[in-house]
Design a protein around this motif. Sequence first.
Motif, PDB file in Angstrom:
ATOM      1  N   PRO A  37      72.553 -56.957  32.171  1.00 41.89           N
ATOM      2  CA  PRO A  37      72.144 -58.254  32.728  1.00 41.89           C
ATOM      3  C   PRO A  37      70.651 -58.447  32.471  1.00 41.89           C
ATOM      4  O   PRO A  37      69.881 -57.483  32.459  1.00 41.89           O
ATOM      5  CB  PRO A  37      72.433 -58.101  34.228  1.00 41.89           C
ATOM      6  CG  PRO A  37      73.317 -56.914  34.357  1.00 41.89           C
ATOM      7  CD  PRO A  37      72.999 -56.006  33.208  1.00 41.89           C
TER       8      PRO A  37
ATOM      9  N   ASN B 130      72.477 -64.830  29.375  1.00 48.21           N
ATOM     10  CA  ASN B 130      72.163 -63.978  30.516  1.00 48.21           C
ATOM     11  C   ASN B 130      72.369 -62.499  30.211  1.00 48.21           C
ATOM     12  O   ASN B 130      72.563 -61.692  31.109  1.00 48.21           O
ATOM     13  CB  ASN B 130      73.017 -64.385  31.728  1.00 48.21           C
ATOM     14  CG  ASN B 130      74.501 -64.497  31.377  1.00 48.21           C
ATOM     15  OD1 ASN B 130      74.872 -64.412  30.211  1.00 48.21           O
ATOM     16  ND2 ASN B 130      75.326 -64.674  32.394  1.00 48.21           N
TER      17      ASN B 130
ATOM     18  N   HIS C 223      68.107 -56.672  34.732  1.00 50.59           N
ATOM     19  CA  HIS C 223      68.314 -55.256  35.029  1.00 50.59           C
ATOM     20  C   HIS C 223      67.033 -54.464  34.778  1.00 50.59           C
ATOM     21  O   HIS C 223      66.311 -54.737  33.804  1.00 50.59           O
ATOM     22  CB  HIS C 223      69.456 -54.700  34.155  1.00 50.59           C
ATOM     23  CG  HIS C 223      69.995 -53.395  34.617  1.00 50.59           C
ATOM     24  ND1 HIS C 223      69.337 -52.200  34.410  1.00 50.59           N
ATOM     25  CD2 HIS C 223      71.139 -53.080  35.292  1.00 50.59           C
ATOM     26  CE1 HIS C 223      70.061 -51.207  34.927  1.00 50.59           C
ATOM     27  NE2 HIS C 223      71.150 -51.719  35.467  1.00 50.59           N
TER      28      HIS C 223
ATOM     29  N   GLY D 228      77.197 -60.087  32.357  1.00 46.26           N
ATOM     30  CA  GLY D 228      76.305 -61.234  32.472  1.00 46.26           C
ATOM     31  C   GLY D 228      76.075 -61.700  33.892  1.00 46.26           C
ATOM     32  O   GLY D 228      75.032 -62.292  34.193  1.00 46.26           O
ATOM     33  N   VAL D 229      77.037 -61.444  34.783  1.00 45.56           N
ATOM     34  CA  VAL D 229      76.856 -61.854  36.180  1.00 45.56           C
ATOM     35  C   VAL D 229      76.356 -60.697  37.044  1.00 45.56           C
ATOM     36  O   VAL D 229      76.361 -60.779  38.271  1.00 45.56           O
ATOM     37  CB  VAL D 229      78.148 -62.444  36.770  1.00 45.56           C
ATOM     38  CG1 VAL D 229      78.514 -63.732  36.054  1.00 45.56           C
ATOM     39  CG2 VAL D 229      79.302 -61.444  36.711  1.00 45.56           C
ATOM     40  N   GLY D 230      75.932 -59.608  36.384  1.00 44.63           N
ATOM     41  CA  GLY D 230      75.256 -58.540  37.109  1.00 44.63           C
ATOM     42  C   GLY D 230      76.137 -57.491  37.741  1.00 44.63           C
ATOM     43  O   GLY D 230      75.678 -56.721  38.588  1.00 44.63           O
ATOM     44  N   LEU D 231      77.412 -57.391  37.323  1.00 44.45           N
ATOM     45  CA  LEU D 231      78.311 -56.425  37.956  1.00 44.45           C
ATOM     46  C   LEU D 231      78.241 -55.034  37.341  1.00 44.45           C
ATOM     47  O   LEU D 231      78.866 -54.106  37.840  1.00 44.45           O
ATOM     48  CB  LEU D 231      79.749 -56.938  37.888  1.00 44.45           C
ATOM     49  CG  LEU D 231      80.017 -58.238  38.668  1.00 44.45           C
ATOM     50  CD1 LEU D 231      81.481 -58.618  38.558  1.00 44.45           C
ATOM     51  CD2 LEU D 231      79.617 -58.065  40.128  1.00 44.45           C
TER      52      LEU D 231
ATOM     53  N   SER E 181      81.267 -60.894  30.022  1.00 47.01           N
ATOM     54  CA  SER E 181      81.206 -61.904  31.091  1.00 47.01           C
ATOM     55  C   SER E 181      80.837 -61.262  32.423  1.00 47.01           C
ATOM     56  O   SER E 181      80.091 -61.843  33.218  1.00 47.01           O
ATOM     57  CB  SER E 181      82.536 -62.650  31.194  1.00 47.01           C
ATOM     58  OG  SER E 181      83.560 -61.815  31.698  1.00 47.01           O
ATOM     59  N   LEU E 182      81.346 -60.050  32.684  1.00 48.96           N
ATOM     60  CA  LEU E 182      81.035 -59.376  33.945  1.00 48.96           C
ATOM     61  C   LEU E 182      79.647 -58.747  33.916  1.00 48.96           C
ATOM     62  O   LEU E 182      78.956 -58.706  34.943  1.00 48.96           O
ATOM     63  CB  LEU E 182      82.095 -58.317  34.253  1.00 48.96           C
ATOM     64  CG  LEU E 182      83.519 -58.837  34.496  1.00 48.96           C
ATOM     65  CD1 LEU E 182      84.392 -57.728  35.043  1.00 48.96           C
ATOM     66  CD2 LEU E 182      83.530 -60.032  35.450  1.00 48.96           C
TER      67      LEU E 182
ATOM     68  N   ARG F 233      75.783 -66.021  24.875  1.00 50.37           N
ATOM     69  CA  ARG F 233      75.455 -65.858  26.298  1.00 50.37           C
ATOM     70  C   ARG F 233      73.953 -65.654  26.444  1.00 50.37           C
ATOM     71  O   ARG F 233      73.363 -64.804  25.769  1.00 50.37           O
ATOM     72  CB  ARG F 233      76.212 -64.673  26.897  1.00 50.37           C
ATOM     73  CG  ARG F 233      77.717 -64.884  26.946  1.00 50.37           C
ATOM     74  CD  ARG F 233      78.430 -63.722  27.636  1.00 50.37           C
ATOM     75  NE  ARG F 233      79.864 -63.988  27.705  1.00 50.37           N
ATOM     76  CZ  ARG F 233      80.451 -64.691  28.647  1.00 50.37           C
ATOM     77  NH1 ARG F 233      79.707 -65.201  29.631  1.00 50.37           N
ATOM     78  NH2 ARG F 233      81.746 -64.892  28.642  1.00 50.37           N
TER      79      ARG F 233
END
Length: 310
Positions: free
Chosen positions: A175, A257, A178, A238-241, A235-236, A255
């Motif tokens: 991310p 992010n 990070h 990118g959302v910080g998971l 995708s995950l 993307r």
Amino acid sequence: MGIKMLDLVHVRSFVALAAELNFSRAARRLNMTQPPLSRQIRLLEEHLGSKLFDRTSQSVALTAAGRKFLPEAQALLRQVEDMEALVRENAQEPEGKVRLGFYGAACFRLLPSLMVEISRVYPRIEMELRELNATQQIDAFSFGELDIGLARPTVLASGLRAQIALREALLVALPKDHPLTTRTTLRPEDLHQQPFIAYGPGGPYLNSLQRSIFAQHGITPRITQSLAHAEAILSLVGVGLGIAIVSSHARHAPRDNLVFRPMTGFKIDEAITHKITRADMRKPAVKLISQLICDVGRRLELDERLPKVR
């Protein structure tokens, strides 16, 4: 009475039904309705004097005679396709149809680059694209439905051969906020105890690479999710998971992010894409596209040799 020859329409119908083992799906594959398909199978069985399928109201299965006839039918259809292609071989400009299988992550860069080059160099060659994983591609080859496959390394069926078409560096996807993004490269110890969006069993090749990397360097990740496809993994991330190990062409995913960092000090640091073809490949158009895949792969490797980080 003259000798009646096999009707190729009937043979194609047989191969389609053998692939699907379902009359409705086989009919859709052949762009026809079910009644004429049933009639063609019946006429073929009458011509051969053998029952090829056991049918019930709920299932369709090949008989022993059907299993024996299937490879011969597939070989006959391939031979007809080869003869048609050879007739066109002396055309002023190469033409024909090539059925290409590809895995999802090839869409990041390899497939678009290849298609642009094909349209430029061989504009009269028609490409039929099918997104399939490695196992599905091997199955499609067995039913004569693919000419070339782009796949991660896998176990090949008899009569197929694989050649390395592309080598990609492995990168760490992060991310954009990070803490590890402050570093220009990442070492094995940087990944210890990090939350990971990992490749699961549905992505067997990269799952195996990933597990080997963790084992060889004593990395204990905190795997939060295991997924099969790079796009879902990104995708995950990118959302910080979590973070992920991906091949370098993932950098071209649209993307904003995400940040990618090269890996240094790792014993495994690249991913491979194989070009799969038949060992007895004869169609001129297939040979031309097969060679072009290798040319495009080499150019992409040169371009990616020094991964650009972002």
